[in-house]
Design a protein around this motif. Structure first.
Motif, mmCIF file in Angstrom:
data_model
loop_
_atom_site.group_PDB
_atom_site.id
_atom_site.type_symbol
_atom_site.label_atom_id
_atom_site.label_comp_id
_atom_site.label_asym_id
_atom_site.label_seq_id
_atom_site.Cartn_x
_atom_site.Cartn_y
_atom_site.Cartn_z
ATOM 1 N N ARG A 258 -3.848 -5.133 -5.300
ATOM 2 C CA ARG A 258 -2.593 -5.289 -6.043
ATOM 3 C C ARG A 258 -2.835 -5.873 -7.430
ATOM 4 O O ARG A 258 -2.075 -5.611 -8.368
ATOM 5 N N THR A 285 -1.245 -0.546 -0.305
ATOM 6 C CA THR A 285 -0.910 -0.951 -1.670
ATOM 7 C C THR A 285 -0.280 0.205 -2.442
ATOM 8 O O THR A 285 0.523 -0.024 -3.347
ATOM 9 N N ASP A 288 3.223 -0.049 -1.846
ATOM 10 C CA ASP A 288 3.790 -1.069 -2.741
ATOM 11 C C ASP A 288 4.148 -0.451 -4.087
ATOM 12 O O ASP A 288 5.211 -0.713 -4.645
#
Length: 313
Positions: A258, A285, A288
């Motif tokens: 991240r 991720t 995300d």
């Protein structure tokens, strides 16, 4: 416990599975396998023969093995059984104990794995919980920092010796004999982690010898996953969030990506033998990023969506 005679292909070979297991483990110890791996081999092989005491008879071995592998178990459990038993039976085949390996041709099952995603604010609070005025508390604080800074496996961290740390270059060397993959690697560490380790070493009792690992108990005995797990359980109750030793490794990987870390660098840092496990972290991720894009795309402002339908022709 039944002790069946084996249908041997050669003379002077083990007549019981206990004898065969003892010889097999001696071979694995001679190959330099870690005590943990030796223990795992012993556990899985003993469990099989305790369930199927007649299985050392070559005439019924295959049926017993197939029944054992056909039980309703998780993919991870199935894969562990396959790895340890298949290696044992391969050795038995080479030694002339069995005419064939009953697990030959069976492949691992796909295991989605378990990755724990802990919020950054929870991790920040966790770092503040250990009582740094006590040796045990400061050790916990330092071990949490190291885990979140490097993603090191708990067992690897417990094996770190003073000579494995280069404070000048800010690096920790994970020796091949303690690494899970039996491949050594060097882990960069942050100055704050190096400072904590330096202070932890300086607080050791003067009578402790150099052979005692950096992370040890108040009595100078090595840590293990059970003790560390219990320590984190205490902090988890304060957090009201369950945090286990391996969860810190997951947390490092996710935060590393991240924050812009490279997937190949992550693979090398974490000691993955290939990109299979690393890709799981990347997939999380990427989710995300999709969520962030859905809320932060400039087009949300430039072209606001309206809840109505128009003809396009």
């Amino acid at each position: 416990m039944a002790r069946q005679r084996v249908l041997r292909l050669k003379k002077d070979y083990p007549v019981t599975w206990e004898d065969a297991l003892e010889q097999f483990l001696r071979r694995k110890m001679a190959e330099g396998l870690s005590p943990t791996t030796i223990h795992d081999y012993s556990k899985h092989i003993k469990r099989f023969f305790n369930y199927f005491p007649d299985a050392f008879d070559a005439s019924c071995l295959k049926d017993c093995v197939m029944e054992h592998m056909s039980q309703k178990i998780k993919p991870a459990t199935y894969n562990l059984r396959l790895i340890y038993l298949k290696t044992f039976f391969t050795w038995c085949l080479m030694e002339g104990i069995f005419p064939s390996n009953p697990l030959e041709g069976l492949k691992k099952r796909k295991d989605p794995g378990r990755i724990v995603n802990i919020d950054a604010d929870v991790l920040t609070e966790l770092i503040t919980l250990p009582n740094k005025n006590t040796y045990a508390g400061f050790r916990d604080y330092t071990l949490i920092l190291l885990s979140l800074d490097t993603g090191i496996r708990p067992k690897e961290a417990f094996s770190i010796m003073k000579e494995d740390i280069n404070f000048r270059s800010l690096e920790i060397y994970v020796r091949s004999e303690v690494a899970k993959t039996r491949t050594s690697r060097t882990l960069p560490i942050s100055p704050v982690t190096a400072k904590a380790i330096t202070d932890l070493i300086s607080s050791r009792h003067h009578s402790w010898k150099e052979i005692i690992p950096v992370f040890c108990s108040c009595e100078g005995t090595p840590l293990n996953r059970h003790t560390w797990g219990q320590r984190l359980k205490v902090y988890s109750k304060q957090l009201e969030v369950k945090v286990r030793p391996y969860d810190l490794r997951h947390a490092f990987a996710l935060q590393y990506l991240r924050n812009g870390g490279n997937a190949l660098a992550l693979q090398r840092t974490m000691g993955h033998s290939d990109l299979t496990m690393t890709k799981r972290y990347v997939a999380l991720t990427q989710q995300d990023l999709r969520e962030q894009h859905a809320t932060a795309s400039p087009l949300n402002v430039l072209l606001p969506q309206k809840n109505r339908i128009r003809k396009i022709k």
